[in-house]
Design a protein around this motif. Structure first.
Motif, PDB file in Angstrom:
ATOM      1  N   ALA A   1       2.817   8.740  -0.547  1.00 13.13           N
ATOM      2  CA  ALA A   1       3.783   9.154   0.520  1.00 13.13           C
ATOM      3  C   ALA A   1       4.031   8.528   1.772  1.00 13.13           C
ATOM      4  CB  ALA A   1       2.872  10.550   1.137  1.00 13.13           C
ATOM      5  N   ILE A   2       3.622   7.436   1.927  1.00 11.49           N
ATOM      6  CA  ILE A   2       3.794   6.722   3.327  1.00 11.49           C
ATOM      7  C   ILE A   2       4.680   5.577   3.018  1.00 11.49           C
ATOM      8  CG2 ILE A   2       2.637   5.219   4.805  1.00 11.49           C
ATOM      9  CD1 ILE A   2      -0.144   6.577   4.331  1.00 11.49           C
ATOM     10  N   LYS A   3       5.715   5.654   3.954  1.00  8.58           N
ATOM     11  CA  LYS A   3       6.758   4.829   4.154  1.00  8.58           C
ATOM     12  C   LYS A   3       6.360   3.704   4.957  1.00  8.58           C
ATOM     13  CE  LYS A   3      10.646   7.273   2.046  1.00  8.58           C
ATOM     14  NZ  LYS A   3      11.922   7.687   2.190  1.00  8.58           N
ATOM     15  N   ILE A   4       6.433   2.280   4.789  1.00 13.68           N
ATOM     16  CA  ILE A   4       6.163   1.352   5.758  1.00 13.68           C
ATOM     17  C   ILE A   4       6.927   0.584   6.739  1.00 13.68           C
ATOM     18  CG2 ILE A   4       3.917   1.055   4.651  1.00 13.68           C
ATOM     19  CD1 ILE A   4       4.849  -1.327   3.436  1.00 13.68           C
ATOM     20  N   GLY A   5       7.911   1.342   7.261  1.00 10.89           N
ATOM     21  CA  GLY A   5       8.794   0.772   7.975  1.00 10.89           C
ATOM     22  C   GLY A   5       9.769  -0.344   7.421  1.00 10.89           C
ATOM     23  N   PHE A   6       9.736  -1.291   8.206  1.00  5.44           N
ATOM     24  CA  PHE A   6      10.738  -2.638   7.891  1.00  5.44           C
ATOM     25  C   PHE A   6      10.171  -3.259   6.513  1.00  5.44           C
ATOM     26  CE2 PHE A   6      11.522  -2.730  12.504  1.00  5.44           C
ATOM     27  CZ  PHE A   6      12.903  -2.266  12.503  1.00  5.44           C
ATOM     28  N   LEU A   7       8.974  -2.913   6.142  1.00  5.90           N
ATOM     29  CA  LEU A   7       8.185  -3.725   4.958  1.00  5.90           C
ATOM     30  C   LEU A   7       8.238  -2.809   3.786  1.00  5.90           C
ATOM     31  CD1 LEU A   7       5.230  -5.324   6.784  1.00  5.90           C
ATOM     32  CD2 LEU A   7       7.412  -6.266   6.698  1.00  5.90           C
ATOM     33  N   GLN A   8       8.940  -1.867   3.644  1.00 10.42           N
ATOM     34  CA  GLN A   8       8.877  -0.791   2.815  1.00 10.42           C
ATOM     35  C   GLN A   8       9.373  -1.429   1.243  1.00 10.42           C
ATOM     36  OE1 GLN A   8       7.952   2.366   2.724  1.00 10.42           O
ATOM     37  NE2 GLN A   8       8.630   2.649   0.411  1.00 10.42           N
ATOM     38  N   GLY A   9      10.388  -2.350   1.298  1.00 13.40           N
ATOM     39  CA  GLY A   9      10.674  -3.272   0.008  1.00 13.40           C
ATOM     40  C   GLY A   9       9.703  -4.013  -0.376  1.00 13.40           C
ATOM     41  N   TRP A  10       8.565  -4.131   0.177  1.00 14.56           N
ATOM     42  CA  TRP A  10       7.543  -4.838  -0.091  1.00 14.56           C
ATOM     43  C   TRP A  10       5.965  -4.117  -0.391  1.00 14.56           C
ATOM     44  CZ3 TRP A  10       7.170  -9.609   4.070  1.00 14.56           C
ATOM     45  CH2 TRP A  10       8.318 -10.471   3.593  1.00 14.56           C
ATOM     46  N   GLN A  11       6.461  -2.704  -0.372  1.00 15.87           N
ATOM     47  CA  GLN A  11       5.158  -1.835  -0.466  1.00 15.87           C
ATOM     48  C   GLN A  11       4.725  -1.937  -1.563  1.00 15.87           C
ATOM     49  OE1 GLN A  11       5.755   2.311  -0.549  1.00 15.87           O
ATOM     50  NE2 GLN A  11       3.978   2.763   0.663  1.00 15.87           N
ATOM     51  N   VAL A  12       3.192  -2.140  -1.654  1.00 15.98           N
ATOM     52  CA  VAL A  12       2.494  -1.960  -3.121  1.00 15.98           C
ATOM     53  C   VAL A  12       1.553  -0.800  -2.817  1.00 15.98           C
ATOM     54  CG1 VAL A  12       0.644  -3.231  -4.497  1.00 15.98           C
ATOM     55  CG2 VAL A  12       2.352  -4.548  -3.303  1.00 15.98           C
ATOM     56  N   ASN A  13       1.521   0.110  -4.063  1.00 19.00           N
ATOM     57  CA  ASN A  13       0.732   1.442  -3.898  1.00 19.00           C
ATOM     58  C   ASN A  13      -0.204   1.164  -4.915  1.00 19.00           C
ATOM     59  OD1 ASN A  13       0.306   4.204  -4.792  1.00 19.00           O
ATOM     60  ND2 ASN A  13       0.108   4.083  -2.664  1.00 19.00           N
ATOM     61  N   ARG A  14      -1.273   0.640  -4.962  1.00 18.63           N
ATOM     62  CA  ARG A  14      -1.963   0.434  -6.472  1.00 18.63           C
ATOM     63  C   ARG A  14      -3.501  -0.001  -6.035  1.00 18.63           C
ATOM     64  NH1 ARG A  14      -1.138  -1.149 -11.658  1.00 18.63           N
ATOM     65  NH2 ARG A  14      -3.545  -1.405 -12.844  1.00 18.63           N
ATOM     66  N   TYR A  15      -4.433   0.754  -6.537  1.00 15.75           N
ATOM     67  CA  TYR A  15      -5.718   0.603  -6.488  1.00 15.75           C
ATOM     68  C   TYR A  15      -6.405  -0.463  -7.553  1.00 15.75           C
ATOM     69  CZ  TYR A  15     -10.823   1.398  -6.891  1.00 15.75           C
ATOM     70  OH  TYR A  15     -12.265   1.218  -7.070  1.00 15.75           O
TER      71      TYR A  15
END
Length: 296
Positions: free
Chosen positions: A235-249
């Motif tokens: 659910a979290i968008k990380i601003g300018f770095l959104q295109g690099w987001q990794v959501n994985r345990y």
């Protein structure tokens, strides 16, 4: 012997390494204490310890701001032994410059340098690492840990060599001290946020609070990515770095127990981004075989 491990961790890669190092020292009959750096962590007293281990993840080719801020408060005794164990998701030469502030302060206080070791760990930003690749990484990390403990016992202190170019580039690239505060202005949640509070509970900087069952971000972010990486709702968008987001345990403990990959993920034919690991892994294998025997 008494061992103190002082470390900062974002998505828990450095905590994983610290736990493994602590287990190894304990197996040798050592007494081990661990200090994980977060907001308001009391300053550790280094006196009485035979070795102080300093662990951190490399951020933008530099030591994370929270680690340096805390490290500046530490006081080495003259001759006190210390070693560095850092980690990153790639082995580019620019990473060699990341410990320069640590080394300068420790030298000024006449501490005894006992080696620096660069471990590879999976990315928590840019892109997700393949599980088979992670298994090979953990295999090489165990070998590097073998080498580290051999060197500590033998009095060998390897240096991760930097140079003026690396130092200069790392200085200009290292914006995490201010970049987090700016980028945090653009952090937000999407409609999936259910106000569970996991991000607020786990943020090492106390940058997140829950308001009206939604996560609200302040301006004390250090871009460790723990909140977005572990958000169960994505659910979290990380601003300018959104295109690099990794959501994985990454279940590192399970992957380590699974053993080596069925076949090497990194080979002499690896290309592009993965090419940088060829030399690193070959050097670990070569040095391990040199010390302990077996295949290179």
């Amino acid at each position: 012997m008494k061992i103190l491990l002082v470390y900062y961790t974002g998505t828990y890669n450095t905590r994983f390494l610290t736990d493994r190092i602590a287990e190894r020292f304990a197996a040798l009959g050592c007494s081990v204490c661990k200090t994980e750096i977060a907001r308001n962590t009391p300053v550790a007293d280094l006196s009485g310890y035979d070795y102080v281990g300093l662990g951190y993840p490399v951020y933008a080719f530099n030591t994370p701001h929270p680690f340096i801020k805390y490290f500046k408060k530490l006081k080495f005794g003259s001759g006190q032994k210390y070693f560095i164990y850092k980690n990153s998701g790639e082995t580019l030469g620019l990473n060699n410059a990341s410990s320069r502030k640590i080394l300068r302060k420790a030298k000024k206080e006449n501490a005894t340098f006992c080696g620096e070791y660069h471990f590879v760990m999976p990315y928590n930003i840019h892109f997700e690492f393949d599980r088979e690749f992670i298994k090979q990484i953990l295999e090489k990390d165990e070998k590097l840990m073998d080498i580290m403990f051999y060197n500590l016992s033998a009095g060998i202190a390897p240096v991760v060599k930097s140079n003026f170019f690396y130092n200069l580039c790392a200085f200009f690239i290292g914006i995490q001290a201010i970049g987090g505060a700016v980028n945090s202005l653009f952090y937000k949640t999407n409609g999936k946020c259910n106000g569970c509070g996991l991000c607020a509970k786990n943020c090492p900087n106390g940058n997140i609070r829950i308001k009206n069952k939604k996560a609200v971000f302040s301006r004390s972010c250090d871009m460790c990515m723990r909140c977005s990486f572990y958000c169960p709702q994505k659910a979290i968008k990380i601003g300018f770095l959104q295109g690099w987001q990794v959501n994985r345990y990454y279940d590192l403990f399970k992957l380590r127990k699974d053993g080596a990959p069925s076949e090497p993920y990194i080979t002499g034919k690896s290309k592009g981004f993965y090419k940088c690991f060829i030399k690193t892994f070959d050097e670990i294998d070569r040095r391990h075989a040199e010390i302990f025997g077996g295949e290179k």
